[in-house]
Motif scaffolding. Sequence first.
Motif, PDB file in Angstrom:
ATOM      1  N   ILE A   1      -3.455   2.949  -3.141  1.00  0.00           N
ATOM      2  CA  ILE A   1      -4.866   2.865  -2.764  1.00  0.00           C
ATOM      3  C   ILE A   1      -5.564   1.746  -3.524  1.00  0.00           C
ATOM      4  O   ILE A   1      -6.447   1.062  -2.993  1.00  0.00           O
ATOM      5  N   GLU A   2      -5.129   1.513  -4.765  1.00  0.00           N
ATOM      6  CA  GLU A   2      -5.689   0.393  -5.532  1.00  0.00           C
ATOM      7  C   GLU A   2      -5.338  -0.931  -4.860  1.00  0.00           C
ATOM      8  O   GLU A   2      -6.186  -1.817  -4.714  1.00  0.00           O
ATOM      9  N   ASN A   3      -4.069  -1.061  -4.448  1.00  0.00           N
ATOM     10  CA  ASN A   3      -3.657  -2.277  -3.733  1.00  0.00           C
ATOM     11  C   ASN A   3      -4.399  -2.429  -2.415  1.00  0.00           C
ATOM     12  O   ASN A   3      -4.810  -3.534  -2.040  1.00  0.00           O
ATOM     13  N   TYR A   4      -4.555  -1.326  -1.709  1.00  0.00           N
ATOM     14  CA  TYR A   4      -5.249  -1.353  -0.422  1.00  0.00           C
ATOM     15  C   TYR A   4      -6.668  -1.895  -0.589  1.00  0.00           C
ATOM     16  O   TYR A   4      -7.106  -2.778   0.165  1.00  0.00           O
ATOM     17  N   ARG A   5      -7.378  -1.379  -1.561  1.00  0.00           N
ATOM     18  CA  ARG A   5      -8.765  -1.807  -1.764  1.00  0.00           C
ATOM     19  C   ARG A   5      -8.844  -3.271  -2.166  1.00  0.00           C
ATOM     20  O   ARG A   5      -9.740  -3.995  -1.717  1.00  0.00           O
ATOM     21  N   LYS A   6      -7.913  -3.716  -2.985  1.00  0.00           N
ATOM     22  CA  LYS A   6      -7.910  -5.117  -3.396  1.00  0.00           C
ATOM     23  C   LYS A   6      -7.633  -6.042  -2.212  1.00  0.00           C
ATOM     24  O   LYS A   6      -8.302  -7.078  -2.038  1.00  0.00           O
ATOM     25  N   ILE A   7      -6.644  -5.679  -1.398  1.00  0.00           N
ATOM     26  CA  ILE A   7      -6.279  -6.528  -0.258  1.00  0.00           C
ATOM     27  C   ILE A   7      -7.398  -6.555   0.774  1.00  0.00           C
ATOM     28  O   ILE A   7      -7.761  -7.624   1.287  1.00  0.00           O
ATOM     29  N   VAL A   8      -7.967  -5.385   1.079  1.00  0.00           N
ATOM     30  CA  VAL A   8      -9.049  -5.331   2.058  1.00  0.00           C
ATOM     31  C   VAL A   8     -10.256  -6.135   1.562  1.00  0.00           C
ATOM     32  O   VAL A   8     -10.896  -6.854   2.329  1.00  0.00           O
ATOM     33  N   GLY A   9     -10.539  -6.036   0.270  1.00  0.00           N
ATOM     34  CA  GLY A   9     -11.630  -6.815  -0.304  1.00  0.00           C
ATOM     35  C   GLY A   9     -11.376  -8.306  -0.188  1.00  0.00           C
ATOM     36  O   GLY A   9     -12.288  -9.075   0.147  1.00  0.00           O
TER      37      GLY A   9
ATOM     38  N   PHE B   1      -9.615   8.791   4.526  1.00  0.00           N
ATOM     39  CA  PHE B   1      -8.250   8.984   5.029  1.00  0.00           C
ATOM     40  C   PHE B   1      -7.234   8.248   4.165  1.00  0.00           C
ATOM     41  O   PHE B   1      -6.209   8.812   3.766  1.00  0.00           O
ATOM     42  N   THR B   2      -7.493   6.974   3.881  1.00  0.00           N
ATOM     43  CA  THR B   2      -6.535   6.192   3.100  1.00  0.00           C
ATOM     44  C   THR B   2      -6.419   6.715   1.672  1.00  0.00           C
ATOM     45  O   THR B   2      -5.334   6.690   1.085  1.00  0.00           O
ATOM     46  N   LYS B   3      -7.496   7.225   1.117  1.00  0.00           N
ATOM     47  CA  LYS B   3      -7.446   7.789  -0.226  1.00  0.00           C
ATOM     48  C   LYS B   3      -6.511   8.988  -0.273  1.00  0.00           C
ATOM     49  O   LYS B   3      -5.764   9.184  -1.244  1.00  0.00           O
ATOM     50  N   ASP B   4      -6.529   9.789   0.777  1.00  0.00           N
ATOM     51  CA  ASP B   4      -5.644  10.953   0.849  1.00  0.00           C
ATOM     52  C   ASP B   4      -4.208  10.566   1.180  1.00  0.00           C
ATOM     53  O   ASP B   4      -3.258  11.214   0.729  1.00  0.00           O
ATOM     54  N   LEU B   5      -4.044   9.511   1.981  1.00  0.00           N
ATOM     55  CA  LEU B   5      -2.715   9.129   2.461  1.00  0.00           C
ATOM     56  C   LEU B   5      -1.896   8.385   1.425  1.00  0.00           C
ATOM     57  O   LEU B   5      -0.684   8.629   1.288  1.00  0.00           O
ATOM     58  N   LEU B   6      -2.534   7.486   0.699  1.00  0.00           N
ATOM     59  CA  LEU B   6      -1.817   6.594  -0.203  1.00  0.00           C
ATOM     60  C   LEU B   6      -1.751   7.156  -1.611  1.00  0.00           C
ATOM     61  O   LEU B   6      -2.555   7.989  -2.006  1.00  0.00           O
ATOM     62  N   GLY B   7      -0.774   6.661  -2.370  1.00  0.00           N
ATOM     63  CA  GLY B   7      -0.666   7.054  -3.766  1.00  0.00           C
ATOM     64  C   GLY B   7      -1.652   6.288  -4.634  1.00  0.00           C
ATOM     65  O   GLY B   7      -2.432   5.454  -4.149  1.00  0.00           O
ATOM     66  N   ARG B   8      -1.609   6.547  -5.926  1.00  0.00           N
ATOM     67  CA  ARG B   8      -2.581   5.946  -6.849  1.00  0.00           C
ATOM     68  C   ARG B   8      -2.498   4.422  -6.842  1.00  0.00           C
ATOM     69  O   ARG B   8      -3.506   3.736  -6.739  1.00  0.00           O
ATOM     70  N   ARG B   9      -1.301   3.878  -6.969  1.00  0.00           N
ATOM     71  CA  ARG B   9      -1.158   2.416  -6.964  1.00  0.00           C
ATOM     72  C   ARG B   9      -1.426   1.848  -5.578  1.00  0.00           C
ATOM     73  O   ARG B   9      -2.008   0.770  -5.438  1.00  0.00           O
TER      74      ARG B   9
ATOM     75  N   ILE C   1       0.812  -1.216   0.000  1.00  0.00           N
ATOM     76  CA  ILE C   1       0.000   0.000   0.000  1.00  0.00           C
ATOM     77  C   ILE C   1       0.848   1.269   0.000  1.00  0.00           C
ATOM     78  O   ILE C   1       0.352   2.356  -0.331  1.00  0.00           O
ATOM     79  N   MET C   2       2.130   1.149   0.328  1.00  0.00           N
ATOM     80  CA  MET C   2       3.032   2.305   0.306  1.00  0.00           C
ATOM     81  C   MET C   2       3.970   2.275  -0.899  1.00  0.00           C
ATOM     82  O   MET C   2       4.967   2.997  -0.937  1.00  0.00           O
TER      83      MET C   2
END
Length: 202
Positions: free
Chosen positions: A104-112, A94-102, A31-32
């Motif tokens: 946040i995409e990874n974050y959403r995939k992993i959380v899903g 918060f995460t949308k603002d904190l993370l970069g484009r790639r 995510i980073m």
Amino acid sequence: MSETKPQELLRAKASVALAQAFDQDPFFRAIMCDFDEYPEERECRMQRYFLYAMEEAFEIGRVEIDPEGLGASVWITEQNQGRLTPFAREKSSFTKDLLGRRGIENYRKIVGFMSELTPKAVDRPLWYLSILGVSPSHHGAGIAQAVMAPVMRSADLAGVDSYLETYTDRAEAFYGKLGYQVTCRRTEPVTGRECRILERRL
């Protein structure tokens, strides 16, 4: 000096310890990823992530911090979905603002992916250990057990089960000593690593 200042400083120290503890964690590497070439920025954003997680848990869970700020455990204990929903929306922003484009995409995939694996609190209370970390320079000093123990005692008294996720053999072995057992193993597609769900049932 205000009464809250010492606690704020302790949380800040704990956020540094947690950022160090999770520096090589597969989830946080994913995510980073937008900041791999900017280590100072990456570390700063990880600290912000952990500060946010602690503040959230003070509202809907429990936080136990080592007296020197060398580690912490962060739990979500709230069972009311109506109360959890606004926190989920706020965290999404918060995460949308904190993370970069790639990232946040990874974050959403992993959380899903994780949401498909996690046990559901349908007919029983279920607490979630969101974060447990200790500064690498203080591994082996008993800090992890110390910040886990108060919440585990509370769970025992309340008759509540708990669960967590981990990617590593070392963590699995540590949690096993505390009574957690693996209930699910799946390869998480973004990181390519095996994710394990562990539960502690009373």
